[in-house]
Design a protein around this motif. Structure first.
Motif, PDB file in Angstrom:
ATOM      1  N   LEU A   1     -11.362   0.265   6.610  1.00 31.54           N
ATOM      2  CA  LEU A   1     -10.870  -0.508   5.719  1.00 31.54           C
ATOM      3  C   LEU A   1     -11.281  -2.249   6.016  1.00 31.54           C
ATOM      4  CD1 LEU A   1      -7.374  -0.478   4.661  1.00 31.54           C
ATOM      5  CD2 LEU A   1      -8.115  -2.752   5.202  1.00 31.54           C
ATOM      6  N   VAL A   2     -11.231  -2.563   7.185  1.00 27.26           N
ATOM      7  CA  VAL A   2     -11.724  -3.939   7.517  1.00 27.26           C
ATOM      8  C   VAL A   2     -13.218  -4.028   7.502  1.00 27.26           C
ATOM      9  CG1 VAL A   2      -9.599  -4.458   9.278  1.00 27.26           C
ATOM     10  CG2 VAL A   2     -11.600  -3.772   9.988  1.00 27.26           C
ATOM     11  N   ALA A   3     -13.995  -2.913   7.640  1.00 25.46           N
ATOM     12  CA  ALA A   3     -15.281  -3.130   7.472  1.00 25.46           C
ATOM     13  C   ALA A   3     -15.660  -3.399   5.991  1.00 25.46           C
ATOM     14  CB  ALA A   3     -16.259  -1.938   7.829  1.00 25.46           C
ATOM     15  N   ILE A   4     -14.707  -3.275   5.061  1.00 20.73           N
ATOM     16  CA  ILE A   4     -14.945  -3.411   3.661  1.00 20.73           C
ATOM     17  C   ILE A   4     -14.185  -5.025   3.310  1.00 20.73           C
ATOM     18  CG2 ILE A   4     -14.295  -2.890   1.157  1.00 20.73           C
ATOM     19  CD1 ILE A   4     -14.302  -0.020   2.295  1.00 20.73           C
ATOM     20  N   ARG A   5     -13.380  -5.095   3.672  1.00 17.34           N
ATOM     21  CA  ARG A   5     -12.407  -6.661   3.320  1.00 17.34           C
ATOM     22  C   ARG A   5     -11.736  -6.778   4.980  1.00 17.34           C
ATOM     23  NH1 ARG A   5      -8.669  -8.293  -1.207  1.00 17.34           N
ATOM     24  NH2 ARG A   5     -10.352  -7.687  -2.500  1.00 17.34           N
ATOM     25  N   ASP A   6     -11.911  -7.993   5.556  1.00 15.79           N
ATOM     26  CA  ASP A   6     -11.671  -8.482   6.736  1.00 15.79           C
ATOM     27  C   ASP A   6     -10.277  -9.121   6.847  1.00 15.79           C
ATOM     28  OD1 ASP A   6     -11.417  -8.497   9.686  1.00 15.79           O
ATOM     29  OD2 ASP A   6     -12.791 -10.351   9.627  1.00 15.79           O
ATOM     30  N   LEU A   7      -9.464  -8.255   6.625  1.00 15.89           N
ATOM     31  CA  LEU A   7      -8.023  -8.937   6.664  1.00 15.89           C
ATOM     32  C   LEU A   7      -7.291  -8.655   8.005  1.00 15.89           C
ATOM     33  CD1 LEU A   7      -6.505  -7.036   3.353  1.00 15.89           C
ATOM     34  CD2 LEU A   7      -6.930  -9.346   3.661  1.00 15.89           C
ATOM     35  N   PRO A   8      -6.359  -9.356   8.586  1.00 20.59           N
ATOM     36  CA  PRO A   8      -5.610  -9.050   9.740  1.00 20.59           C
ATOM     37  C   PRO A   8      -4.935  -7.799   9.470  1.00 20.59           C
ATOM     38  CG  PRO A   8      -5.289 -11.425   8.907  1.00 20.59           C
ATOM     39  CD  PRO A   8      -5.702 -10.674   7.620  1.00 20.59           C
ATOM     40  N   VAL A   9      -5.176  -6.731  10.426  1.00 23.63           N
ATOM     41  CA  VAL A   9      -4.388  -5.619  10.559  1.00 23.63           C
ATOM     42  C   VAL A   9      -3.683  -5.369  11.758  1.00 23.63           C
ATOM     43  CG1 VAL A   9      -4.869  -3.151  10.243  1.00 23.63           C
ATOM     44  CG2 VAL A   9      -6.027  -4.530   8.684  1.00 23.63           C
ATOM     45  N   THR A  10      -2.764  -4.771  11.627  1.00 26.03           N
ATOM     46  CA  THR A  10      -2.057  -4.312  13.088  1.00 26.03           C
ATOM     47  C   THR A  10      -1.457  -2.812  12.820  1.00 26.03           C
ATOM     48  OG1 THR A  10      -0.485  -4.953  14.682  1.00 26.03           O
ATOM     49  CG2 THR A  10       0.256  -4.737  12.623  1.00 26.03           C
ATOM     50  N   LEU A  11      -1.612  -2.153  13.962  1.00 32.45           N
ATOM     51  CA  LEU A  11      -1.308  -0.789  13.726  1.00 32.45           C
ATOM     52  C   LEU A  11       0.214  -0.720  14.475  1.00 32.45           C
ATOM     53  CD1 LEU A  11      -4.612   0.956  14.881  1.00 32.45           C
ATOM     54  CD2 LEU A  11      -3.742   0.827  12.808  1.00 32.45           C
ATOM     55  N   TRP A  12       1.126   0.077  13.696  1.00 27.21           N
ATOM     56  CA  TRP A  12       2.568   0.165  14.208  1.00 27.21           C
ATOM     57  C   TRP A  12       2.867   1.555  14.425  1.00 27.21           C
ATOM     58  CZ3 TRP A  12       5.592  -3.417  15.758  1.00 27.21           C
ATOM     59  CH2 TRP A  12       7.132  -3.032  15.999  1.00 27.21           C
ATOM     60  N   ASP A  13       3.668   1.606  15.730  1.00 28.33           N
ATOM     61  CA  ASP A  13       3.987   2.963  16.139  1.00 28.33           C
ATOM     62  C   ASP A  13       4.983   3.636  14.660  1.00 28.33           C
ATOM     63  OD1 ASP A  13       5.157   5.348  17.080  1.00 28.33           O
ATOM     64  OD2 ASP A  13       5.783   4.193  19.302  1.00 28.33           O
ATOM     65  N   GLU A  14       4.695   4.576  14.352  1.00 26.78           N
ATOM     66  CA  GLU A  14       5.512   5.298  13.149  1.00 26.78           C
ATOM     67  C   GLU A  14       6.198   6.516  13.545  1.00 26.78           C
ATOM     68  OE1 GLU A  14       4.154   7.485  10.002  1.00 26.78           O
ATOM     69  OE2 GLU A  14       2.198   6.944  10.285  1.00 26.78           O
ATOM     70  N   ARG A  15       6.074   6.737  14.791  1.00 26.45           N
ATOM     71  CA  ARG A  15       6.654   8.289  15.312  1.00 26.45           C
ATOM     72  C   ARG A  15       8.120   8.329  14.525  1.00 26.45           C
ATOM     73  NH1 ARG A  15       6.301   7.800  21.816  1.00 26.45           N
ATOM     74  NH2 ARG A  15       5.780   5.536  21.129  1.00 26.45           N
ATOM     75  N   LEU A  16       8.019   9.634  13.790  1.00 24.69           N
ATOM     76  CA  LEU A  16       9.154  10.188  13.337  1.00 24.69           C
ATOM     77  C   LEU A  16       9.753   9.342  12.155  1.00 24.69           C
ATOM     78  CD1 LEU A  16      11.322  11.256  16.413  1.00 24.69           C
ATOM     79  CD2 LEU A  16       9.777  12.468  14.904  1.00 24.69           C
ATOM     80  N   SER A  17       8.985   8.328  11.718  1.00 26.01           N
ATOM     81  CA  SER A  17       9.309   7.783  10.294  1.00 26.01           C
ATOM     82  C   SER A  17       9.797   8.359   9.251  1.00 26.01           C
ATOM     83  CB  SER A  17       8.336   6.348  10.056  1.00 26.01           C
ATOM     84  OG  SER A  17       7.243   7.046   9.860  1.00 26.01           O
ATOM     85  N   THR A  18       8.750   9.151   8.990  1.00 19.59           N
ATOM     86  CA  THR A  18       9.142  10.149   7.765  1.00 19.59           C
ATOM     87  C   THR A  18      10.462  10.981   7.880  1.00 19.59           C
ATOM     88  OG1 THR A  18       6.754  10.025   7.177  1.00 19.59           O
ATOM     89  CG2 THR A  18       8.105  11.688   6.210  1.00 19.59           C
ATOM     90  N   ALA A  19      10.444  11.624   9.032  1.00 20.68           N
ATOM     91  CA  ALA A  19      11.669  12.419   9.111  1.00 20.68           C
ATOM     92  C   ALA A  19      12.986  11.544   9.152  1.00 20.68           C
ATOM     93  CB  ALA A  19      11.351  12.983  10.689  1.00 20.68           C
ATOM     94  N   ALA A  20      12.935  10.225   9.605  1.00 22.82           N
ATOM     95  CA  ALA A  20      13.956   9.356   9.480  1.00 22.82           C
ATOM     96  C   ALA A  20      14.234   8.899   8.121  1.00 22.82           C
ATOM     97  CB  ALA A  20      13.765   7.989  10.468  1.00 22.82           C
ATOM     98  N   VAL A  21      13.575   9.099   7.317  1.00 25.87           N
ATOM     99  CA  VAL A  21      13.426   8.476   6.098  1.00 25.87           C
ATOM    100  C   VAL A  21      13.886   9.706   5.225  1.00 25.87           C
ATOM    101  CG1 VAL A  21      12.397   8.073   3.999  1.00 25.87           C
ATOM    102  CG2 VAL A  21      11.896   6.575   5.879  1.00 25.87           C
ATOM    103  N   GLU A  22      13.508  10.868   5.643  1.00 22.05           N
ATOM    104  CA  GLU A  22      13.934  12.126   4.732  1.00 22.05           C
ATOM    105  C   GLU A  22      15.281  12.501   5.137  1.00 22.05           C
ATOM    106  OE1 GLU A  22      11.940  16.224   3.177  1.00 22.05           O
ATOM    107  OE2 GLU A  22      11.393  15.472   5.308  1.00 22.05           O
ATOM    108  N   ARG A  23      15.726  12.108   6.330  1.00 20.38           N
ATOM    109  CA  ARG A  23      17.330  12.516   6.594  1.00 20.38           C
ATOM    110  C   ARG A  23      18.250  11.724   5.864  1.00 20.38           C
ATOM    111  NH1 ARG A  23      15.356  12.826  11.888  1.00 20.38           N
ATOM    112  NH2 ARG A  23      16.026  10.712  12.300  1.00 20.38           N
ATOM    113  N   GLU A  24      17.864  10.356   5.633  1.00 27.18           N
ATOM    114  CA  GLU A  24      18.605   9.445   4.936  1.00 27.18           C
ATOM    115  C   GLU A  24      18.597   9.855   3.328  1.00 27.18           C
ATOM    116  OE1 GLU A  24      20.672   6.837   5.980  1.00 27.18           O
ATOM    117  OE2 GLU A  24      20.262   7.640   7.912  1.00 27.18           O
ATOM    118  N   MET A  25      17.695  10.241   3.043  1.00 27.76           N
ATOM    119  CA  MET A  25      17.550  10.809   1.412  1.00 27.76           C
ATOM    120  C   MET A  25      18.372  12.002   1.590  1.00 27.76           C
ATOM    121  SD  MET A  25      13.363  10.284   0.504  1.00 27.76           S
ATOM    122  CE  MET A  25      12.826   8.550   0.160  1.00 27.76           C
TER     123      MET A  25
END
Length: 156
Positions: A97-121
């Motif tokens: 992605l940054v090779a195409i367009r050099d935007l500032p990017v950070t990687l954020w630990d997303e462990r279990l994010s989908t599971a947490a969201v699904e539990r709430e739903m």
């Protein structure tokens, strides 16, 4: 540029621009958008993955349309906190992605994010069909909100 420290993202994004959160999966990319004050994340949309070039065209159209100055990409670390095959795939996605367009990017630990969201739903008694329609973008909002909360605290 890929920033190792998520707190550096606040300084790398010009004032008045937003952050876009990405939950990168094998079949979809969930997207969420911050407000211009970098305080609140809201689900935006889900891109059905096709070819990388097509995915990037849609992504960058949204970046331009919403005044996005940086990206927060969810990094699916293993429960032990180490890289696995999916993590390596997301890291490569970020590099491409940054090779195409050099935007500032950070990687954020997303462990279990989908599971947490699904539990709430499920707790909200949302139908399985409706959950499937929105889970990726809501997970992206969950990821982005975690990063916004972190960089907000780091700025104080």
């Amino acid at each position: 540029m890929i920033l190792a420290d998520p707190a550096a993202l606040r300084d790398a994004v010009p004032a008045g621009l937003r952050l876009l959160g990405l939950d990168v999966g094998t079949k979809t990319i969930g997207l969420a958008l911050s407000d211009i004050r970098l305080v609140i994340a809201s689900p935006l949309e889900t891109i059905r993955r096709r070819r990388f070039r097509d995915d990037m065209a849609r992504l960058f159209a949204l970046v331009d349309a919403h005044g996005v100055g940086g990206l927060v990409i969810g990094l699916p670390l293993t429960l032990g906190g180490v890289d696995g095959p999916r993590t390596q795939s997301v890291r490569q996605f970020a590099r491409n992605l940054v090779a195409i367009r050099d935007l500032p990017v950070t990687l954020w630990d997303e462990r279990l994010s989908t599971a947490a969201v699904e539990r709430e739903m499920i707790a909200a008694d949302m139908t399985r069909k409706r959950r499937a329609e929105i889970i990726d973008r809501v997970a992206a909002a969950y990821i982005l909100q975690g990063c916004l909360d972190f960089i907000g605290r780091a700025a104080q």
